[in-house]
Design a protein around this motif. Sequence first.
Motif, mmCIF file in Angstrom:
data_model
loop_
_atom_site.group_PDB
_atom_site.id
_atom_site.type_symbol
_atom_site.label_atom_id
_atom_site.label_comp_id
_atom_site.label_asym_id
_atom_site.label_seq_id
_atom_site.Cartn_x
_atom_site.Cartn_y
_atom_site.Cartn_z
ATOM 1 N N GLY A 1 0.802 -1.209 0.000
ATOM 2 C CA GLY A 1 0.000 0.000 0.000
ATOM 3 C C GLY A 1 0.836 1.260 0.000
ATOM 4 O O GLY A 1 2.073 1.218 -0.048
ATOM 5 N N SER A 2 0.143 2.396 0.071
ATOM 6 C CA SER A 2 0.788 3.710 0.003
ATOM 7 C C SER A 2 0.287 4.619 1.114
ATOM 8 O O SER A 2 -0.852 4.497 1.576
ATOM 9 N N ARG B 1 0.992 9.010 2.290
ATOM 10 C CA ARG B 1 1.704 10.262 2.087
ATOM 11 C C ARG B 1 1.805 10.981 3.420
ATOM 12 O O ARG B 1 0.795 11.356 4.019
ATOM 13 N N ARG C 1 10.819 3.719 -4.205
ATOM 14 C CA ARG C 1 9.509 3.544 -3.577
ATOM 15 C C ARG C 1 9.018 4.818 -2.898
ATOM 16 O O ARG C 1 7.810 5.086 -2.869
ATOM 17 N N PHE C 2 9.919 5.585 -2.334
ATOM 18 C CA PHE C 2 9.566 6.811 -1.613
ATOM 19 C C PHE C 2 9.988 8.030 -2.436
ATOM 20 O O PHE C 2 11.011 7.999 -3.129
ATOM 21 N N THR C 3 9.193 9.087 -2.325
ATOM 22 C CA THR C 3 9.514 10.338 -2.998
ATOM 23 C C THR C 3 9.295 11.500 -2.034
ATOM 24 O O THR C 3 8.208 11.646 -1.463
ATOM 25 N N GLN D 1 5.990 10.763 -0.029
ATOM 26 C CA GLN D 1 5.098 9.785 -0.652
ATOM 27 C C GLN D 1 5.741 8.420 -0.540
ATOM 28 O O GLN D 1 6.870 8.215 -1.022
ATOM 29 N N ASN E 1 5.283 4.477 -1.386
ATOM 30 C CA ASN E 1 4.588 3.462 -2.163
ATOM 31 C C ASN E 1 5.203 2.090 -1.928
ATOM 32 O O ASN E 1 6.325 1.976 -1.435
ATOM 33 N N SER E 2 4.475 1.064 -2.292
ATOM 34 C CA SER E 2 4.964 -0.323 -2.173
ATOM 35 C C SER E 2 5.515 -0.578 -0.780
ATOM 36 O O SER E 2 6.618 -1.115 -0.621
ATOM 37 N N LEU E 3 4.755 -0.216 0.206
ATOM 38 C CA LEU E 3 5.230 -0.322 1.584
ATOM 39 C C LEU E 3 5.445 -1.766 1.987
ATOM 40 O O LEU E 3 4.699 -2.676 1.578
#
Length: 127
Positions: free
Chosen positions: A16-17, A19, A67-69, A82, A84-86
Motif C-alpha cells: 500500500g501507500s 503520504r 519507492r519513496f519520494t 510519498q 509506495n509499495s510499503l
Amino acid sequence: QLQLVESGGGPVQPGGSLRLSCTASGFTLDYYTIGWFRQAPGKEREGVSCISRMGFSTNYADSVKGRFTISRDNAKNTIYLQMNSLKPEDAAIYYCEGFQVTSGSYCTRAPSVYNDWGQGTQVTVSS
C-alpha cells in the motif's frame, strides 16, 4: 526554533501507500533543508530522505529508493514523503526535522546533524 508537525501516518497493508506531511507554523520553510527519519522499536533512528531548501537536491536511503519520494511545497510550508509499495520493514515512527542553510542544493540524512525531534507519526505495515 524550528517546530514541525508530522502527519499522515496510519495502518496500511503491504504494497500500500501513504503520504506523510511535515508542516511548519509561524515561520517559512524557504530557508530550511528538511529530512525525513524513522525509528522502529529497538533500532536506531535512520535517515530516510532529505531535500534541499530549494528542492534542487534529494537523497534517499537505499532501502527506500524507487519507492519513496520526497517533495516540498514552500507556498504551503509543507514537506511531503510519498511512500509506495510499503513493506513490513517500513513500519516505524516517522519524523521530520530541518535546519537553516544558505545553499539551495545541500541536504543530509545524518540524524546527528538534526535536533529537537517532534512527536512523529506512526506507520504500521501489516496484513
